[in-house]
Design a protein around this motif. Structure first.
Motif, PDB file in Angstrom:
ATOM      1  N   SER A  83       0.836  -1.208   0.000  1.00 61.14           N
ATOM      2  CA  SER A  83       0.000   0.000   0.000  1.00 61.14           C
ATOM      3  C   SER A  83       0.867   1.254   0.000  1.00 61.14           C
ATOM      4  O   SER A  83       0.550   2.249  -0.668  1.00 61.14           O
ATOM      5  CB  SER A  83      -0.934   0.000   1.213  1.00 61.14           C
ATOM      6  OG  SER A  83      -0.189   0.007   2.430  1.00 61.14           O
ATOM      7  N   LEU A  84       1.969   1.216   0.730  1.00 63.15           N
ATOM      8  CA  LEU A  84       2.881   2.358   0.774  1.00 63.15           C
ATOM      9  C   LEU A  84       3.513   2.600  -0.595  1.00 63.15           C
ATOM     10  O   LEU A  84       3.636   3.749  -1.044  1.00 63.15           O
ATOM     11  CB  LEU A  84       3.966   2.114   1.826  1.00 63.15           C
ATOM     12  CG  LEU A  84       5.009   3.234   1.992  1.00 63.15           C
ATOM     13  CD1 LEU A  84       4.328   4.529   2.425  1.00 63.15           C
ATOM     14  CD2 LEU A  84       6.072   2.821   3.014  1.00 63.15           C
ATOM     15  N   MET A  85       3.903   1.527  -1.298  1.00 63.86           N
ATOM     16  CA  MET A  85       4.488   1.673  -2.624  1.00 63.86           C
ATOM     17  C   MET A  85       3.481   2.286  -3.598  1.00 63.86           C
ATOM     18  O   MET A  85       3.812   3.189  -4.378  1.00 63.86           O
ATOM     19  CB  MET A  85       4.970   0.316  -3.148  1.00 63.86           C
ATOM     20  CG  MET A  85       5.513   0.350  -4.574  1.00 63.86           C
ATOM     21  SD  MET A  85       6.926   1.487  -4.796  1.00 63.86           S
ATOM     22  CE  MET A  85       8.186   0.618  -3.825  1.00 63.86           C
ATOM     23  N   ILE A  86       2.248   1.835  -3.556  1.00 67.31           N
ATOM     24  CA  ILE A  86       1.212   2.385  -4.438  1.00 67.31           C
ATOM     25  C   ILE A  86       1.036   3.879  -4.196  1.00 67.31           C
ATOM     26  O   ILE A  86       0.952   4.684  -5.130  1.00 67.31           O
ATOM     27  CB  ILE A  86      -0.129   1.644  -4.230  1.00 67.31           C
ATOM     28  CG1 ILE A  86       0.009   0.183  -4.677  1.00 67.31           C
ATOM     29  CG2 ILE A  86      -1.254   2.324  -4.998  1.00 67.31           C
ATOM     30  CD1 ILE A  86      -1.157  -0.701  -4.249  1.00 67.31           C
ATOM     31  N   GLU A  87       0.991   4.269  -2.927  1.00 66.63           N
ATOM     32  CA  GLU A  87       0.831   5.684  -2.592  1.00 66.63           C
ATOM     33  C   GLU A  87       2.008   6.516  -3.084  1.00 66.63           C
ATOM     34  O   GLU A  87       1.832   7.637  -3.602  1.00 66.63           O
ATOM     35  CB  GLU A  87       0.667   5.842  -1.080  1.00 66.63           C
ATOM     36  CG  GLU A  87      -0.673   5.326  -0.553  1.00 66.63           C
ATOM     37  CD  GLU A  87      -0.733   5.323   0.968  1.00 66.63           C
ATOM     38  OE1 GLU A  87       0.328   5.529   1.605  1.00 66.63           O
ATOM     39  OE2 GLU A  87      -1.839   5.103   1.516  1.00 66.63           O
ATOM     40  N   GLN A  88       3.222   5.990  -2.956  1.00 69.93           N
ATOM     41  CA  GLN A  88       4.407   6.721  -3.425  1.00 69.93           C
ATOM     42  C   GLN A  88       4.388   6.895  -4.943  1.00 69.93           C
ATOM     43  O   GLN A  88       4.712   7.973  -5.461  1.00 69.93           O
ATOM     44  CB  GLN A  88       5.669   5.979  -2.996  1.00 69.93           C
ATOM     45  CG  GLN A  88       5.976   6.041  -1.513  1.00 69.93           C
ATOM     46  CD  GLN A  88       7.213   5.233  -1.146  1.00 69.93           C
ATOM     47  OE1 GLN A  88       7.444   4.143  -1.675  1.00 69.93           O
ATOM     48  NE2 GLN A  88       8.018   5.757  -0.241  1.00 69.93           N
ATOM     49  N   LEU A  89       4.000   5.842  -5.651  1.00 64.09           N
ATOM     50  CA  LEU A  89       3.941   5.918  -7.109  1.00 64.09           C
ATOM     51  C   LEU A  89       2.888   6.928  -7.568  1.00 64.09           C
ATOM     52  O   LEU A  89       3.126   7.728  -8.476  1.00 64.09           O
ATOM     53  CB  LEU A  89       3.641   4.536  -7.696  1.00 64.09           C
ATOM     54  CG  LEU A  89       4.735   3.471  -7.521  1.00 64.09           C
ATOM     55  CD1 LEU A  89       4.224   2.109  -7.961  1.00 64.09           C
ATOM     56  CD2 LEU A  89       5.989   3.840  -8.298  1.00 64.09           C
ATOM     57  N   LEU A  90       1.737   6.892  -6.938  1.00 62.53           N
ATOM     58  CA  LEU A  90       0.670   7.830  -7.296  1.00 62.53           C
ATOM     59  C   LEU A  90       1.079   9.267  -7.010  1.00 62.53           C
ATOM     60  O   LEU A  90       0.796  10.186  -7.803  1.00 62.53           O
ATOM     61  CB  LEU A  90      -0.612   7.488  -6.535  1.00 62.53           C
ATOM     62  CG  LEU A  90      -1.343   6.216  -6.974  1.00 62.53           C
ATOM     63  CD1 LEU A  90      -2.503   5.932  -6.026  1.00 62.53           C
ATOM     64  CD2 LEU A  90      -1.856   6.362  -8.403  1.00 62.53           C
ATOM     65  N   GLN A  91       1.727   9.483  -5.883  1.00 60.95           N
ATOM     66  CA  GLN A  91       2.162  10.832  -5.528  1.00 60.95           C
ATOM     67  C   GLN A  91       3.128  11.386  -6.572  1.00 60.95           C
ATOM     68  O   GLN A  91       3.017  12.542  -6.997  1.00 60.95           O
ATOM     69  CB  GLN A  91       2.824  10.827  -4.151  1.00 60.95           C
ATOM     70  CG  GLN A  91       3.275  12.212  -3.688  1.00 60.95           C
ATOM     71  CD  GLN A  91       3.908  12.191  -2.305  1.00 60.95           C
ATOM     72  OE1 GLN A  91       4.024  11.150  -1.676  1.00 60.95           O
ATOM     73  NE2 GLN A  91       4.331  13.344  -1.826  1.00 60.95           N
ATOM     74  N   GLU A  92       4.077  10.565  -7.006  1.00 62.32           N
ATOM     75  CA  GLU A  92       5.048  11.017  -8.004  1.00 62.32           C
ATOM     76  C   GLU A  92       4.378  11.265  -9.354  1.00 62.32           C
ATOM     77  O   GLU A  92       4.677  12.252 -10.035  1.00 62.32           O
ATOM     78  CB  GLU A  92       6.160   9.970  -8.163  1.00 62.32           C
ATOM     79  CG  GLU A  92       7.214  10.324  -9.200  1.00 62.32           C
ATOM     80  CD  GLU A  92       7.963  11.605  -8.865  1.00 62.32           C
ATOM     81  OE1 GLU A  92       8.368  12.320  -9.820  1.00 62.32           O
ATOM     82  OE2 GLU A  92       8.139  11.914  -7.665  1.00 62.32           O
TER      83      GLU A  92
END
Length: 648
Positions: A636-645
């Motif tokens: 979930s953390l990886m998905i959030e980081q990718l979306l933010q970028e």
């Protein structure tokens, strides 16, 4: 009347160019050459209003105005009946790459005050062409005899590509047509312009050979010339524009490429002539080729707000380059870095190659039809044997491709068809996919099975797919077997979908991408030496089948999420969008971002996989984890980081 050539050299404006016709009648050959050079030099520095006066007096002994009045903008000219003017203006705005509109006159107005205060369009072009019902019926030195008809006609002044040569020269880029003392090559393409009412035609382009090492400089130099067609609309194989033979231009002259040159194509204002021909107006006029109207406006670069462009090769056969802004490229490289962490400490950092995600996504962005495959039956003693790394990433890619208007299909093992159909149905119900994806299987029945699967009637010239993507798909090793990370041979569970990737290497127009996290996945053959050296059991399990692009991630699903995010970044990039649509039509309205992966959607999908008995790859657990890593604190953390970028 006395005028100067930008300095103290005074000449009579109505008689100066009679000198060129009398040179051969007096003096030595050396004097003749010197005199000609003086005239040419004067032409370059002549002020526009002086040159127009000379043209009006019919004293210019030249067939074109190329190179004259350097430093001033040119305009292509189209003159139409006032009843057609509104639609033609809309046509220009809808196709502003080839037809950048500088000025539209009122009916019967022969002047263009914003471009030149003292002009008369009836006499200020060196030569005109007359069109009647779509046919060119003559060339004219003046339009004065049509003054009565012109009272009901409107003149359009359109940006001209003559500024391109000067910009390229300033960037130290060779101009082959100037070197070869001929006109630039122009071609009719198979690319349709955006139609407005009676106005419809295919795009016309100019071609300039550019050394490959200078492509980036050429794009940068011309991207700022927004009123002179801007950046190129295609770089590479002319066949992708429907141009069959570069030696046979439709307009202009044939220009020879030097070794190492790449054909580069810009939108051309001659597109307007094709539109006039197709609309079959009773009467219309244009300037003759290379006899453009010279304005009083000094050339100036209008920097695009889209950012500095970059050029990247996305295919060798056919040769094809794409354009993207530096800002978008950097975002995608950051996405690639984010997914490159190695949570399992398996040594995947040794497999990573910078820029593979960008290349893969640029190629996908140009594709019209994409085939995706996934499925790694690592749990050979369970039913189903599939792991849950792969399907979520595959669906994330498919969802974004669907949102971008691509045709998408999936191919999987025959034994896993029922499982994958259930996963796709659930993905549609959960709002992950916009529409169901056709699900295919592949079996080797003959030596030509892969070719028949990929191409219509097995014809390599008619591929069904432009791009193949494998994500966490079991890949064939050098010995012909398929292995999981523990060196267990699972060949009996795997259909030979690798053959499609091998066949694609021989079919022009199909590119391939492999996404993996351990080196035994389909497409990882590109990094097999590193797999054998740095990955546990790599000497046995390494996939031997290459893909054009190899995306390495800590977890393969992350590679799929990053690819979806990267496609979103490209969709939002004006520089890439303009190149993708050939500077024709209007930018697409937003709306694709809702199909990006998200934590809630991926959470629901993983729960569905658990319910279907699809297990975690490392532990075989039926818990909320992938590859032994918990969903809520890792994925979930990886998905959030990718979306933010991707969305910042």
């Amino acid at each position: 009347m006395k005028t100067t050539f930008g300095g103290s050299f005074a000449v009579s404006s109505c008689y100066c160019f009679e000198v060129s016709s009398s040179l051969s009648r007096s003096g030595s050959a050396a004097q003749d050459v010197c005199a000609r050079k003086s005239v040419v030099g004067g032409l370059k520095s002549l002020l526009p209003h002086v040159l127009r006066r000379i043209i009006q007096c019919n004293r210019l002994s030249s067939s074109n105005t190329f190179g004259m009045a350097e430093g001033y903008k040119r305009a292509n000219v189209v003159i139409l009946h006032k009843s057609l003017a509104d639609d033609f203006e809309k046509f220009c705005h809808a196709n502003d790459g080839p037809l950048p509109l500088l000025y539209r006159s009122q009916p019967g107005d022969w002047k263009c005050p914003s471009l030149s205060g003292d002009s008369d369009i009836r006499t200020d072009c060196l030569q005109y062409r007359k069109y009647e019902h779509g046919a060119c019926t003559g060339s004219l030195k003046s339009l004065k005899e049509y003054s009565e008809q012109l009272k009901d006609m409107v003149t359009f002044y359109l940006g001209c590509s003559f500024s391109v040569e000067k910009a390229l020269q300033k960037a130290d880029i060779p101009i082959r047509n100037v070197e070869q003392k001929c006109n630039v090559s122009m071609y009719k393409t198979s690319v349709p312009c955006y139609s407005i009412s009676m106005f419809h035609c295919n795009l016309v382009v100019t071609m300039r050979p550019i050394p490959e090492s200078k492509l980036g400089a050429a794009v940068l130099a011309t991207s700022e010339l927004k009123e002179a067609h801007g950046a190129p609309i295609h770089i590479g194989d002319p066949g992708l524009l429907g141009i069959q033979d570069l030696s046979k231009p439709d307009y202009g002259d044939s220009v020879h490429l030097h070794p190492g040159d790449i054909p580069v194509f810009w939108a051309s204002g001659v597109t307007g002539v094709e539109a006039i021909i197709n609309c079959r107006a009773p009467l219309a006029f244009t300037h003759s080729p290379d006899c453009t109207f010279i304005t009083n406006l000094e050339k100036s670069n209008v920097r695009s707000s889209a950012g500095v462009p970059q050029v990247h090769c996305i295919s060798q056969d056919p040769l094809h380059f794409s354009i993207v802004s530096a800002e978008a490229a950097q975002k995608i490289k950051t996405l690639e870095t984010l997914i490159g962490i190695d949570p399992g400490q398996r040594g995947i950092g040794h497999l990573r190659r910078q820029g593979e995600l960008l290349g893969a996504c640029l190629a996908l962005s140009h594709a019209g039809s994409v085939l995706i495959t996934t499925g790694f039956p690592t749990h050979w003693s369970h039913q189903p044997p599939e792991e849950n790394d792969g399907p979520p990433g595959a669906l994330a890619i498919a969802a974004m491709l669907q949102a971008l208007g691509k045709r998408v299909a999936m191919v999987t093992d025959q034994r896993a068809m029922e499982l994958n159909n259930k996963i796709i149905e659930e993905a549609v119900q959960l709002g992950i996919l916009k529409n169901p994806i056709p699900l295919l299987s592949y079996q080797r029945e003959s030596a030509n099975s892969a070719l028949m699967f990929l191409c219509e009637n097995g014809n390599p010239g008619r591929p069904r797919f432009d791009h193949l993507v494998a994500i966490e798909r079991a890949g064939m090793a050098a010995d012909g077997n398929y292995y999981n990370a523990r060196k267990v041979n699972i060949k009996h569970l795997v259909d030979p979908i690798d053959e499609l990737f091998l066949a694609a290497q021989t079919i022009p127009g199909i590119t391939t991408t492999g996404i993996g996290d351990g080196g035994n996945e389909l497409g990882m053959g590109k990094v097999k030496d590193a797999v054998k050296k740095h990955i546990k059991n790599g000497d046995v399990i390494a996939c031997d089948v290459e893909a054009d692009f190899t995306v390495v991630a800590g977890v393969s699903n992350w590679g799929g999420y990053a690819m979806a995010c990267a496609l979103h970044v490209l969709r939002c990039c004006d520089t890439h969008g303009r190149y993708l649509r050939r500077a024709l039509g209007l930018p697409r309205a937003p709306g694709h971002s809702r199909w990006l992966p998200s934590v809630p959607k991926e959470e629901k999908l993983l729960k569905t996989l658990v319910q279907l008995g699809v297990r975690s790859g490392k532990t075989a657990s039926l818990e909320m984890e992938v590859d032994g890593l918990p969903f809520y604190s890792t994925h979930s953390l990886m998905i959030e980081q990718l979306l933010q970028e991707a969305q910042q």
